[in-house]
Design a protein around this motif. Structure first.
Motif, PDB file in Angstrom:
ATOM      1  N   SER A   1       1.543  -4.356  -4.410  1.00 31.21           N
ATOM      2  CA  SER A   1       0.577  -3.328  -4.784  1.00 31.21           C
ATOM      3  C   SER A   1       0.750  -2.113  -3.879  1.00 31.21           C
ATOM      4  O   SER A   1       0.863  -2.245  -2.655  1.00 31.21           O
ATOM      5  CB  SER A   1      -0.852  -3.874  -4.654  1.00 31.21           C
ATOM      6  N   PHE A   2       0.759  -0.934  -4.503  1.00 29.63           N
ATOM      7  CA  PHE A   2       0.943   0.314  -3.771  1.00 29.63           C
ATOM      8  C   PHE A   2      -0.130   1.310  -4.192  1.00 29.63           C
ATOM      9  O   PHE A   2      -0.522   1.364  -5.356  1.00 29.63           O
ATOM     10  CB  PHE A   2       2.337   0.894  -4.047  1.00 29.63           C
ATOM     11  N   MET A   3      -0.599   2.102  -3.233  1.00 28.55           N
ATOM     12  CA  MET A   3      -1.624   3.112  -3.479  1.00 28.55           C
ATOM     13  C   MET A   3      -0.980   4.494  -3.463  1.00 28.55           C
ATOM     14  O   MET A   3      -0.250   4.840  -2.520  1.00 28.55           O
ATOM     15  CB  MET A   3      -2.721   3.035  -2.412  1.00 28.55           C
ATOM     16  N   LEU A   4      -1.263   5.276  -4.475  1.00 28.77           N
ATOM     17  CA  LEU A   4      -0.803   6.659  -4.532  1.00 28.77           C
ATOM     18  C   LEU A   4      -1.999   7.590  -4.411  1.00 28.77           C
ATOM     19  O   LEU A   4      -3.067   7.314  -4.964  1.00 28.77           O
ATOM     20  CB  LEU A   4      -0.068   6.928  -5.842  1.00 28.77           C
TER      21      LEU A   4
ATOM     22  N   GLU B   1       0.789  -1.238   0.000  1.00 32.69           N
ATOM     23  CA  GLU B   1       0.000   0.000   0.000  1.00 32.69           C
ATOM     24  C   GLU B   1       0.821   1.287   0.000  1.00 32.69           C
ATOM     25  O   GLU B   1       0.633   2.142  -0.856  1.00 32.69           O
ATOM     26  CB  GLU B   1      -1.019   0.043   1.165  1.00 32.69           C
ATOM     27  N   THR B   2       1.707   1.476   0.987  1.00 28.82           N
ATOM     28  CA  THR B   2       2.427   2.741   1.104  1.00 28.82           C
ATOM     29  C   THR B   2       3.747   2.548   1.829  1.00 28.82           C
ATOM     30  O   THR B   2       3.915   1.592   2.589  1.00 28.82           O
ATOM     31  CB  THR B   2       1.564   3.786   1.849  1.00 28.82           C
ATOM     32  N   GLY B   3       4.673   3.452   1.590  1.00 29.04           N
ATOM     33  CA  GLY B   3       5.951   3.434   2.297  1.00 29.04           C
ATOM     34  C   GLY B   3       5.979   4.398   3.466  1.00 29.04           C
ATOM     35  O   GLY B   3       7.052   4.704   3.996  1.00 29.04           O
ATOM     36  N   ASN B   4       4.806   4.861   3.898  1.00 26.35           N
ATOM     37  CA  ASN B   4       4.694   5.842   4.985  1.00 26.35           C
ATOM     38  C   ASN B   4       3.965   5.227   6.175  1.00 26.35           C
ATOM     39  O   ASN B   4       2.798   4.830   6.055  1.00 26.35           O
ATOM     40  CB  ASN B   4       3.931   7.073   4.505  1.00 26.35           C
ATOM     41  N   ALA B   5       4.645   5.151   7.313  1.00 21.66           N
ATOM     42  CA  ALA B   5       4.064   4.512   8.492  1.00 21.66           C
ATOM     43  C   ALA B   5       2.775   5.196   8.939  1.00 21.66           C
ATOM     44  O   ALA B   5       1.819   4.543   9.356  1.00 21.66           O
ATOM     45  CB  ALA B   5       5.086   4.501   9.630  1.00 21.66           C
TER      46      ALA B   5
ATOM     47  N   PRO C   1       3.274  14.945  -2.404  1.00 16.66           N
ATOM     48  CA  PRO C   1       4.278  14.441  -3.350  1.00 16.66           C
ATOM     49  C   PRO C   1       5.512  13.860  -2.661  1.00 16.66           C
ATOM     50  O   PRO C   1       6.084  12.875  -3.134  1.00 16.66           O
ATOM     51  CB  PRO C   1       4.612  15.675  -4.191  1.00 16.66           C
ATOM     52  N   VAL C   2       5.907  14.455  -1.552  1.00 14.95           N
ATOM     53  CA  VAL C   2       7.064  13.927  -0.808  1.00 14.95           C
ATOM     54  C   VAL C   2       6.764  12.516  -0.309  1.00 14.95           C
ATOM     55  O   VAL C   2       7.595  11.599  -0.422  1.00 14.95           O
ATOM     56  CB  VAL C   2       7.415  14.856   0.373  1.00 14.95           C
ATOM     57  N   LYS C   3       5.565  12.314   0.225  1.00 12.32           N
ATOM     58  CA  LYS C   3       5.203  10.986   0.718  1.00 12.32           C
ATOM     59  C   LYS C   3       4.989  10.009  -0.436  1.00 12.32           C
ATOM     60  O   LYS C   3       5.274   8.809  -0.309  1.00 12.32           O
ATOM     61  CB  LYS C   3       3.952  11.076   1.591  1.00 12.32           C
ATOM     62  N   GLY C   4       4.476  10.500  -1.556  1.00 13.03           N
ATOM     63  CA  GLY C   4       4.326   9.650  -2.724  1.00 13.03           C
ATOM     64  C   GLY C   4       5.678   9.135  -3.196  1.00 13.03           C
ATOM     65  O   GLY C   4       5.829   7.947  -3.525  1.00 13.03           O
TER      66      GLY C   4
END
Length: 470
Positions: free
Chosen positions: A351-354, A315-319, A361-364
């Motif tokens: 799979s990753f969600m943007l 999903e995401t690289g942000n905790a 944009p920084v978190k993306g």
């Protein structure tokens, strides 16, 4: 009775996958109508399934089938993504022959019944939720009386004044081993083909071993929204029996499991693998997993019995965003699961969600970097689509804007407040695909895999697909 099930026309490659290149791939048999058909066949009815997308059928083609098969009942099954095509088909069929009852079912009928009754008021009935017993009762009622009994549980139907009424759902079948397997004899497995590099042997069959989700809290998911179901699972013995039937009687040489999470319980997976081996079924299979439920022991056992690929929703690289969508997993668990899986030589599709609420944009960009850090062989980067009826939808409304209905995986339907506009979000998706797939480490990894002409062909088609979405 003659009963026709139709999956409406839909350009899966363009609208579903968002690729500009038209590939005859990405198709699997529609299991939902297969489950409905099985008890009807057992009861002696004549049943036919027309799956329009892989056949490239349009409304007129369905009309030709109706003229030849002469159905007494038509069932339309649709996802929300193909709702407009389903509405168009219903209007066409009602204009063709208004006397044939049309029953609308599938995920769209479960989630958005009010939209259906507004868009196609001429439809005769909606069947929502798990429809095996409900659809049987509709058929029996029409056969016995020529009308649909207004008291059947699990339907939307017009009352005597012409107003739509919703009946309560039936009690779910808790022991799902009692349900018949899908009517595999109604599928033409030669028209189905997974996406490139997502299979080892053809033909491939999709199998589902459970209903509902054992986690059921992700804010973005159908299974935790208004349509959530109780989690139930087939016994390993029942699943292996279905696979043996597919292998012996339909020539299936690979299985992909469609459960939201197949790799849940180590004991269940171990028993399944033991029974698969005892049956002599040496076939490749793939499945979905969660990074916080797989164990190293589970993966080692599954690999020995044919598991070759896992689809993980990272999903995401942000905790902070993982917490916000209630994924129930951490970045460290993702790293550990990826390492275990790759060390065993099992492929990963991530799979990753943007464009999640709260993303910038920084978190993306951080998500893109995280995908590359995991060293997984394949990844998809999907623009967030807030499904109405989920918690994510409410969060999205409060922290961004819904700008259009679902238009495919490369069309922005929602823009979080951290992005300027849809164009900036779409540019982030393009950057993700280019950064992940066109870097030296990735290219070298896959050049080493070009060991046969079959692999070269799949990679060529895979390249066309990626270029089409990036």
């Amino acid at each position: 009775m003659h009963i026709l099930f139709v999956i409406p026309p839909y350009d899966l490659m363009a609208k579903g996958y968002g690729s500009k290149h038209k590939l005859r791939a990405g198709f699997f048999p529609p299991l939902g109508v297969g489950y409905l058909a099985a008890p009807l066949l057992k009861a002696g009815h004549q049943v036919k399934i027309v799956d329009c997308p892989p056949l490239d059928y349009q409304n007129e083609d369905v009309g030709r089938v109706v003229a030849e098969f002469k159905p007494e009942i038509i069932g339309i099954s649709s996802l929300s993504a193909s709702a407009e095509e389903a509405y168009s088909l219903i209007k066409y069929l009602k204009n063709l022959n208004p006397q044939i009852p049309i029953i609308f079912g599938g995920a769209h009928a479960t989630c958005f019944p009010e939209k259906i009754t507004e868009a196609v008021p001429m439809v005769d009935c909606l069947c929502y939720g798990e429809g095996e017993s409900t659809f049987q009762k509709i058929v029996t009622s029409l056969q016995d009386t020529g009308t649909i009994d207004q008291s059947i549980l699990g339907i939307w139907i017009k009352d005597k004044t012409g107003r739509w009424q919703q009946n309560p759902p039936p009690e779910p079948v808790m022991n799902i081993d009692e349900l018949l397997p899908p009517a595999h004899e109604l599928y033409d497995y030669h028209i189905y083909m997974p996406l490139p590099l997502q299979y080892k042997k053809l033909p491939v069959a999709n199998v589902i071993t459970s209903r509902g989700c054992p986690w059921g809290h992700c804010t973005f998911c159908f299974e935790s929204g208004r349509a959530s179901q109780k989690y139930r699972r087939h016994s390993p013995k029942r699943v292996v029996s279905e696979i043996k039937n597919l292998y012996d009687n339909f020539g299936i040489r690979e299985v992909t499991f469609w459960d939201d999470n197949f790799l849940v319980n180590e004991g269940w997976v171990t028993e399944f693998c033991d029974l698969l081996d005892a049956a002599g079924l040496k076939i490749p299979w793939s499945a979905c997993g969660r990074v916080n439920t797989v164990t190293k022991t589970m993966l080692e056992r599954a690999k020995k019995s044919g598991l070759w690929c896992i689809f993980y929703g990272f999903e995401t690289g942000n905790a902070d965003l993982l917490l916000r969508i209630k994924k129930g997993a951490t970045l460290e668990q993702a790293r550990q699961a990826a390492k275990w899986t790759l060390d065993l030589g099992i492929d990963i599709r991530g799979s990753f969600m943007l464009g999640l609420p709260g993303e910038t944009p920084v978190k993306g960009f951080k998500t893109i970097q995280f995908a590359k850090e995991l060293k997984i062989p394949f990844a998809q980067f999907l623009l967030t689509f807030p499904e109405w009826g989920t918690e994510l939808y409410d969060d999205a409304i409060a922290h961004g804007q819904i700008i259009s209905p679902y238009g495919g995986r490369t069309t922005a339907t929602y823009v979080p407040s951290g992005y300027k506009d849809a164009e900036e979000l779409r540019a982030m998706q393009k950057k993700a695909y280019h950064s992940f797939y066109f870097n030296p480490a990735f290219l070298w990894l896959h050049l080493k895999r070009l060991t046969s002409w079959s692999k070269v062909k799949q990679y060529y088609l895979g390249l066309k697909y990626i270029l089409g979405v990036s």
